[in-house]
Design an enzyme around this catalytic site. Structure first.
Site, PDB file in Angstrom:
ATOM      1  N   ARG A  11       0.823  -1.219   0.000  1.00 31.21           N
ATOM      2  CA  ARG A  11       0.000   0.000   0.000  1.00 31.21           C
ATOM      3  C   ARG A  11       0.854   1.265   0.000  1.00 31.21           C
ATOM      4  NH1 ARG A  11      -4.590  -0.428   4.378  1.00 31.21           N
ATOM      5  NH2 ARG A  11      -4.819   1.668   3.573  1.00 31.21           N
ATOM      6  N   CYS A  12       2.158   1.116   0.165  1.00 32.63           N
ATOM      7  CA  CYS A  12       3.083   2.255   0.238  1.00 32.63           C
ATOM      8  C   CYS A  12       3.706   2.512  -1.139  1.00 32.63           C
ATOM      9  CB  CYS A  12       4.163   1.954   1.274  1.00 32.63           C
ATOM     10  SG  CYS A  12       5.523   3.133   1.283  1.00 32.63           S
ATOM     11  N   SER A  13       3.577   3.730  -1.638  1.00 31.13           N
ATOM     12  CA  SER A  13       4.121   4.058  -2.960  1.00 31.13           C
ATOM     13  C   SER A  13       5.641   3.920  -3.000  1.00 31.13           C
ATOM     14  CB  SER A  13       3.697   5.463  -3.380  1.00 31.13           C
ATOM     15  OG  SER A  13       4.242   6.442  -2.506  1.00 31.13           O
ATOM     16  N   ARG A  16       6.367   0.175  -3.258  1.00 32.11           N
ATOM     17  CA  ARG A  16       6.067  -0.298  -4.620  1.00 32.11           C
ATOM     18  C   ARG A  16       7.126   0.190  -5.598  1.00 32.11           C
ATOM     19  NH1 ARG A  16       0.921   1.637  -3.270  1.00 32.11           N
ATOM     20  NH2 ARG A  16       1.161   3.296  -4.812  1.00 32.11           N
TER      21      ARG A  16
END
Length: 117
Positions: A11-13, A16
Site C-alpha cells: 500500500r506504500c508508494s 512499490r
C-alpha cells in the site's frame, strides 16, 4: 542477514517503487509482508545491525501508535523500541532492502540500488 529480501508494504508508494526498480534491474527479492508477519525482536535487531542504525531511526513517528505508546520518550531503551516495532509493525519505516549482508531503507526508492553495485 544473507539473501535478498524486501520488507514490503504494497500500500506504500515508496515500497512499490523500490520493488519496481529492483525488478527493472533483474532482482526478484523475497518479499516480506511485514505487516502480516511482523519481524521478531531478534530479526529487527539483525536488520538494525545491517542498516547500521539505532532503533529510533527506524521508527515512523507519524503513526498513531508512536504517540499512544509514548515512544517519543528519549529515555526508552533500544529494546523497548524494538519490542514496540515488533508488536506494532506499522511503526517500522519502509521499505527495507536486504542484499549481500547489507541493508538500506528505500527512501527514496532509488536507495535500494546502492546495494546492487
Amino acid at each position: 542477514m544473507n539473501g535478498t529480501r524486501l520488507y514490503h508494504n504494497p500500500r506504500c508508494s515508496k515500497s512499490r517503487g523500490a520493488l519496481e526498480l529492483l525488478r527493472e534491474h533483474g532482482i526478484e527479492p523475497d518479499i516480506v509482508a511485514y505487516l502480516d508477519t511482523p519481524p521478531s525482536p531478534a530479526e529487527l535487531q539483525a536488520l538494525l545491525d545491517a542498516l547500521k542504525l539505532p532503533a529510533r531511526a527506524l521508527l515512523r513517528t507519524g503513526e498513531d501508535e508512536y504517540a499512544a505508546l509514548g515512544l517519543a520518550d528519549e529515555t526508552l531503551p533500544e529494546s523497548a523500541l524494538i519490542e514496540a516495532m515488533s508488536t506494532h509493525p506499522r511503526l517500522i519505516e519502509r521499505p527495507i532492502f536486504v542484499h549481500g549482508g547489507r541493508a538500506v531503507v528505500g527512501r527514496p526508492p532509488e536507495r535500494v540500488l546502492e546495494l546492487l553495485s
